[in-house]
Structure formats: C-alpha cells, structure tokens
Design an enzyme around this catalytic site. Structure first.
Site, PDB file in Angstrom:
ATOM      1  N   ASN A 142       9.080   5.496  -1.983  1.00  0.00           N
ATOM      2  CA  ASN A 142       9.860   5.411  -3.215  1.00  0.00           C
ATOM      3  C   ASN A 142       9.260   6.386  -4.220  1.00  0.00           C
ATOM      4  O   ASN A 142       8.197   6.125  -4.773  1.00  0.00           O
ATOM      5  CB  ASN A 142       9.789   3.965  -3.749  1.00  0.00           C
ATOM      6  CG  ASN A 142      10.428   3.821  -5.114  1.00  0.00           C
ATOM      7  OD1 ASN A 142      11.161   4.698  -5.563  1.00  0.00           O
ATOM      8  ND2 ASN A 142      10.162   2.694  -5.772  1.00  0.00           N
TER       9      ASN A 142
ATOM     10  N   LYS B  49      10.369   7.083  -7.074  1.00  0.00           N
ATOM     11  CA  LYS B  49      10.651   6.662  -8.458  1.00  0.00           C
ATOM     12  C   LYS B  49      11.182   7.872  -9.258  1.00  0.00           C
ATOM     13  O   LYS B  49      11.853   8.726  -8.696  1.00  0.00           O
ATOM     14  CB  LYS B  49       9.405   6.057  -9.107  1.00  0.00           C
ATOM     15  CG  LYS B  49       8.762   4.995  -8.234  1.00  0.00           C
ATOM     16  CD  LYS B  49       7.738   4.181  -8.959  1.00  0.00           C
ATOM     17  CE  LYS B  49       7.022   3.276  -7.981  1.00  0.00           C
ATOM     18  NZ  LYS B  49       6.284   2.211  -8.614  1.00  0.00           N
TER      19      LYS B  49
ATOM     20  N   HIS C 221      14.450  -3.403  -7.236  1.00  0.00           N
ATOM     21  CA  HIS C 221      13.033  -3.103  -7.447  1.00  0.00           C
ATOM     22  C   HIS C 221      12.577  -3.792  -8.733  1.00  0.00           C
ATOM     23  O   HIS C 221      13.345  -3.907  -9.691  1.00  0.00           O
ATOM     24  CB  HIS C 221      12.837  -1.588  -7.545  1.00  0.00           C
ATOM     25  CG  HIS C 221      11.400  -1.177  -7.500  1.00  0.00           C
ATOM     26  ND1 HIS C 221      10.572  -1.279  -8.589  1.00  0.00           N
ATOM     27  CD2 HIS C 221      10.634  -0.703  -6.489  1.00  0.00           C
ATOM     28  CE1 HIS C 221       9.357  -0.870  -8.256  1.00  0.00           C
ATOM     29  NE2 HIS C 221       9.369  -0.511  -6.981  1.00  0.00           N
TER      30      HIS C 221
ATOM     31  N   GLU D 137      10.901  -2.785 -11.093  1.00  0.00           N
ATOM     32  CA  GLU D 137      11.046  -1.942 -12.288  1.00  0.00           C
ATOM     33  C   GLU D 137      12.489  -1.978 -12.806  1.00  0.00           C
ATOM     34  O   GLU D 137      12.727  -1.793 -14.002  1.00  0.00           O
ATOM     35  CB  GLU D 137      10.578  -0.509 -11.979  1.00  0.00           C
ATOM     36  CG  GLU D 137       9.057  -0.460 -11.829  1.00  0.00           C
ATOM     37  CD  GLU D 137       8.524   0.652 -10.953  1.00  0.00           C
ATOM     38  OE1 GLU D 137       9.258   1.608 -10.649  1.00  0.00           O
ATOM     39  OE2 GLU D 137       7.337   0.547 -10.558  1.00  0.00           O
TER      40      GLU D 137
ATOM     41  N   GLU E 225       7.130  -7.202  -2.802  1.00  0.00           N
ATOM     42  CA  GLU E 225       6.290  -6.361  -3.660  1.00  0.00           C
ATOM     43  C   GLU E 225       5.787  -7.191  -4.839  1.00  0.00           C
ATOM     44  O   GLU E 225       6.508  -7.346  -5.841  1.00  0.00           O
ATOM     45  CB  GLU E 225       7.095  -5.176  -4.199  1.00  0.00           C
ATOM     46  CG  GLU E 225       7.662  -4.284  -3.117  1.00  0.00           C
ATOM     47  CD  GLU E 225       7.918  -2.882  -3.645  1.00  0.00           C
ATOM     48  OE1 GLU E 225       7.272  -1.956  -3.164  1.00  0.00           O
ATOM     49  OE2 GLU E 225       8.747  -2.733  -4.564  1.00  0.00           O
TER      50      GLU E 225
ATOM     51  N   GLY F 107       1.461  -0.033  -8.235  1.00  0.00           N
ATOM     52  CA  GLY F 107       0.864   1.033  -9.037  1.00  0.00           C
ATOM     53  C   GLY F 107      -0.466   0.679  -9.690  1.00  0.00           C
ATOM     54  O   GLY F 107      -0.941   1.399 -10.563  1.00  0.00           O
TER      55      GLY F 107
ATOM     56  N   SER G 213       0.631  -0.790  -3.840  1.00  0.00           N
ATOM     57  CA  SER G 213      -0.665  -0.120  -3.659  1.00  0.00           C
ATOM     58  C   SER G 213      -1.057   0.048  -2.185  1.00  0.00           C
ATOM     59  O   SER G 213      -2.246  -0.054  -1.842  1.00  0.00           O
ATOM     60  CB  SER G 213      -1.762  -0.858  -4.433  1.00  0.00           C
ATOM     61  OG  SER G 213      -1.482  -0.815  -5.820  1.00  0.00           O
TER      62      SER G 213
HETATM   63  C1  PEP Z   1       6.769   0.619  -5.398  1.00  0.00           C
HETATM   64  O1  PEP Z   1       7.011   0.951  -6.555  1.00  0.00           O
HETATM   65  O2  PEP Z   1       7.692   0.261  -4.661  1.00  0.00           O
HETATM   66  C2  PEP Z   1       5.382   0.654  -4.947  1.00  0.00           C
HETATM   67  C3  PEP Z   1       5.074  -0.026  -3.892  1.00  0.00           C
HETATM   68  O3  PEP Z   1       4.499   1.421  -5.694  1.00  0.00           O
HETATM   69  P1  PEP Z   1       2.947   1.727  -5.346  1.00  0.00           P
HETATM   70  O4  PEP Z   1       2.846   1.974  -3.863  1.00  0.00           O
HETATM   71  O5  PEP Z   1       2.623   2.926  -6.152  1.00  0.00           O
HETATM   72  O6  PEP Z   1       2.166   0.511  -5.744  1.00  0.00           O
END
Ligand code: PEP
Length: 249
Positions: free
Chosen positions: A11, A13, A97, A99, A167, A173, A212
């Site tokens: 992703n 973003k 997601h 976000e 998630e 992040g 992460s």
């Molecule tokens: C995400 O935003 O879907 C995600 C998993 O981000 P990160 O791997 O940077 O934690």
C-alpha cells in the site's frame, strides 16, 4: 481446511510520482528472475494505477487501488468509482483502511457498500479491520474486529475472491507489532467471524496481517496460523524491502 495462496500487497498510500514506477519495475524484474511463492500486488495512488499497469503488463505483480466510491458515477468531486479503478488497470482494491475510517469517517456500512461496488466492477476487495490502541488496552480487540467483520463484509462476498487485512491501528507506521500470540488470537477470531457471516464462503479467503511488517519480522509473522499474507505500507515503497518480505513467504 483448504488454504488459498498467500497474498503480499503493498500500500503506497499518498506516496509516489512517475519516477517511483522504477521501483515497481525493479520488483517485477526480480520476480521474473525468481518467481514469488505468493501472489504479489502493489496498490499505488490512483494517479499511478494506469501507468503502473502499463509498465508491468503481463507480469507477476498485480495492481490494486486504495479506495473507491460506493456509487458508480455522478456528482462526487474528487472521487473515483470502482469501475474507474478497474478501467485504469487495477484488479484489486483496498477498502476500509483505518486511515479512511479515521480520517474520512468511513463506517462499517460505508465499507460494505464499497465492497459491493468493487464486486460489481470485478475488483477483488482487500477489506481492512483493526482495533485502536485504546481498544486493545481495554481488552476489546477481538470484539472490535469481530464487529467490523460482521459489518464490513456484505453477504454477497461468499464464494467471491477477496481478502481481509487485520491491521491493528497502533501498529501501522509505528514500528510496533503485536506478539505472535496476539496475531494468532485475532486471526482465529476474524476467521470465526467470517464463517459466522458468510458460512463456508468465509473459510478460504486469506486473512492478511498488516502493521509495521518488514523484512526482519516477516518470516515469523507469515508463519503464524491463519496469516494468509501481509498488507505492507512503508516497506513496500522500496523494491528491495518489499522483496525481502515477499521472499519470506
Ligand atoms: C498500512 O498502512 O496498511 C500499513 C500496514 O502500513 P505500515 O506497513 O507502514 O505499518
């Protein structure tokens, strides 16, 4: 139980300009030299879907969008419909997601409506769920994700190609990850909620872990029961890092 092939999806973003396609091309080249043991997808910003699909045409990397509108067309300035995402060259789409849920007020019902739109456009949805830190600390993680599965997955998903991505919001992040035991516990609960909602149609779709994931922790996370792949943010931006995760499958 029959398990589907693992899926590792990146992703991007709101990151990436035309020059970033070089990373996607590097990834594609590496997978041509040595095939992945899983499905691999990249979900760039909407502005890059078409160019990435052209650049990687016929290759191993599948292309996905990061969102779509629930309506097919109309007066929704700034939005893109599922059909447009598909028409640009995507075959998958990330929906719900955290976000989007936190920043744009998307509810489970909104996500379910987008899933319906994605299915109608022949897009494979990756439906994201996950608890906040406050919910985790209150011991509500399983309850929250079970509720999100019940509300975000429409009954029409049964028998269709889709994935769920667990998630934890606090792991996205941040460099923080749940313990392997916590991941196993939540993934088992997500599977149970999928089966409760979709019957046998909820048994096969992969449940990705996201938050992460990096080359150094991918192998142990991907080996946890019911982890059917990974949704990767930051570490998907560089081909080398993303490949490190893909090679851990
Ligand atoms: C995400 O935003 O879907 C995600 C998993 O981000 P990160 O791997 O940077 O934690």
């Amino acid at each position: 139980m029959k398990q589907s092939v693992k899926l590792v999806a990146g992703n991007w973003k709101m990151n990436g300009l035309g020059a970033s396609l070089a990373e996607a091309e590097t990834l594609e080249k590496a997978l041509k030299e040595q095939a992945a043991a899983c499905r691999v997808a990249l979900c760039p910003p909407a502005t890059l879907i078409d160019r990435m699909a052209q650049a990687l045409k016929g290759g191993a990397v599948e292309i996905g969008g990061q969102d779509c509108h629930a309506e097919t067309s109309g007066a929704y300035t700034g939005s893109v419909s599922a059909e447009m995402v598909r028409d640009a060259g995507a075959r998958l789409v990330i929906l719900g997601h955290s976000e989007r849920r936190a920043g744009f007020g998307e509810t489970d019902a909104d996500v379910a409506a987008k899933v319906e739109a994605a299915l109608a456009a022949d897009l494979e949805p990756i439906i994201c769920i996950g608890e906040t830190l406050q919910e985790r600390e209150a011991g509500q993680a399983v309850e929250v994700v079970s509720r999100q599965v019940a509300g975000s997955l429409p009954a029409s998903l049964a028998g269709k190609a889709f994935a769920v991505a667990y998630e934890p919001v606090w792991a996205i992040g941040t460099g923080l990850t749940p313990t392997l035991e916590q991941i196993e516990e939540v993934h088992a609960a997500v599977r149970a909620a999928m089966v409760a909602k979709l019957g046998d149609g909820g048994r096969v779709a992969p449940i990705l872990y996201g938050g992460s994931v990096k080359p150094s922790n991918a192998r142990e996370i991907l080996a946890v029961a019911e982890v059917g792949g990974a949704l990767v943010g930051g570490a998907s931006l560089k081909a080398e890092d993303f490949l490190g995760i893909i090679r851990a499958v």
